[in-house]
Design an enzyme around this catalytic site. Structure first.
Site, short mmCIF file in Angstrom:
data_model
loop_
_atom_site.label_atom_id
_atom_site.label_comp_id
_atom_site.label_asym_id
_atom_site.label_seq_id
_atom_site.Cartn_x
_atom_site.Cartn_y
_atom_site.Cartn_z
CE1 TYR A 32 -3.04 -3.33 1.11
CE2 TYR A 32 -3.95 -1.86 -0.43
CZ TYR A 32 -4.02 -3.13 -0.21
OH TYR A 32 -4.86 -4.14 -0.28
CD GLN B 282 -16.45 -2.16 -6.76
OE1 GLN B 282 -16.43 -3.05 -6.54
NE2 GLN B 282 -16.83 -1.72 -7.88
CG ASN B 283 -11.84 2.85 -7.67
OD1 ASN B 283 -12.15 1.81 -8.17
ND2 ASN B 283 -12.04 3.75 -9.04
CG HIS C 135 -13.76 -1.97 -1.20
ND1 HIS C 135 -14.09 -2.46 -2.59
CD2 HIS C 135 -15.09 -2.59 -0.63
CE1 HIS C 135 -15.05 -3.33 -2.51
NE2 HIS C 135 -15.58 -3.25 -1.54
#
Ligand SMILES: CC(C)NC(=O)[C@H](Cc1c[nH]c2ccccc12)NC(=O)[C@H](CCCC/N=C(/NCCC(=O)O)S[C@H]1O[C@H](COP(=O)(O)OP(=O)(O)OC[C@H]2O[C@@H](n3cnc4c(N)ncnc43)[C@H](O)[C@@H]2O)[C@@H](O)[C@H]1O)NC(=O)OCc1ccccc1
Length: 228
Positions: free
Chosen positions: A56, A91-92, A109
């Site tokens: 991430y 969802q990004n 998300h």
């Protein structure tokens, strides 16, 4: 059809593809090189926090090198002109909707530019890398993690999303393969509440048959066409 009053728009990785952010399942997709269960599950975080945090960190760093595209800009324009209820459920985990000027955006998300304390739930804006064991400024425990919904974890704000879907006159899905639930089930929920449903995607998705109408092509073309 009467002018829709209440609009819900679901977006996925496809809307950010032309900004240079990899999608998940396309060629060179994000998961390539990493098995989903190695980087996007609670088990992965427990097993190898360094790998998950680094995965991430790289995506967070990549945000600086990309910009919103015409599809993001068209949705921001539509929101400014829209009189009724308007909500983008994305969802990004990137911030391209907000950078394009969208305000009514819900990241179901999670977000790359946010960190979450796994002990007390405190959230804070986060830029740069997030090392495993970083202390939470609120409770002091060394349990700050990427503020991302992993597989097997409950997506954020599901009550708000279901309430908006139950009120929607129009549901539009943009740039998503319809492979991940519960997002992939929203078209059926909205349709069951009487909404008209439209898919805007590069190609047919796993859920295309559930939509009243589909327009296929690059988001930077089909979204401005639909908005204008
Ligand atoms: C793989 C799948 C079968 N598994 C799931 O769905 C699982 C399990 C599951 C739940 N219910 C089920 C029912 C049936 C089967 C399985 C399940 N779901 C979950 O685990 C969810 C959580 C899922 C969320 C996981 N996190 C993500 N993201 C954050 C991380 C990160 O981003 O790194 S999911 C992640 O993958 C998904 C990727 O999909 P897309 O965005 O659609 O991207 P993709 O690459 O697949 O497709 C891109 C599309 O764009 C198009 N495109 C490409 N270029 C363009 C272009 N230029 N223009 C237009 N379109 C374009 C392509 O044609 C393509 O169609 C997104 O949701 C994205 O957020 N949680 C949960 O169910 O919790 C339960 C629960 C209940 C109670 C209490 C506790 C728990």
């Amino acid at each position: 059809m009467a002018q829709p009053r209440s609009l819900v728009i679901l977006t996925g990785a496809g809307i950010s593809a032309e900004s240079g952010l990899a999608t998940f399942r396309g060629p060179g997709g994000l998961w390539e090189g990493h098995r989903v269960e190695d980087v996007c599950t609670p088990g992965a975080l427990a097993r190898d926090p360094a790998l998950v945090h680094r995965f991430y960190d790289l995506r967070r760093a990549a945000l600086a090198g990309v910009a919103p595209n015409d599809a993001h800009a068209a949705l921001a324009r539509l929101e400014r002109a829209w009189a009724g209820d308007f909500l983008i459920v994305t969802q990004n985990v990137d911030d391209l909707h907000e950078r394009a000027g969208s305000r009514r955006v819900l990241h179901m998300h999670g977000e790359l530019l946010s960190a979450l304390c796994a002990a007390c739930g405190h959230r804070l804006t986060w830029q740069g890398s997030l090392a495993p064991g970083t202390a939470c400024p609120s409770c002091g425990s060394p349990r700050l993690r990427p503020d991302i919904v992993f597989f097997g974890e409950m997506p954020y704000a599901m009550e708000r999303i279901e309430a908006a879907l139950s009120r929607a006159d129009l549901f539009v899905s943009i740039g998503t393969s319809g492979a991940v639930y519960p997002a992939a089930g929203f078209v059926r929920m909205a349709g069951a509440f009487g909404a008209a449903t439209l898919e805007l995607n590069l190609e047919p998705s796993a859920g295309s048959d559930w939509f009243d109408a589909c327009r296929h092509g690059p988001a930077s073309v089909v979204v401005p066409d639909w908005v204008n």
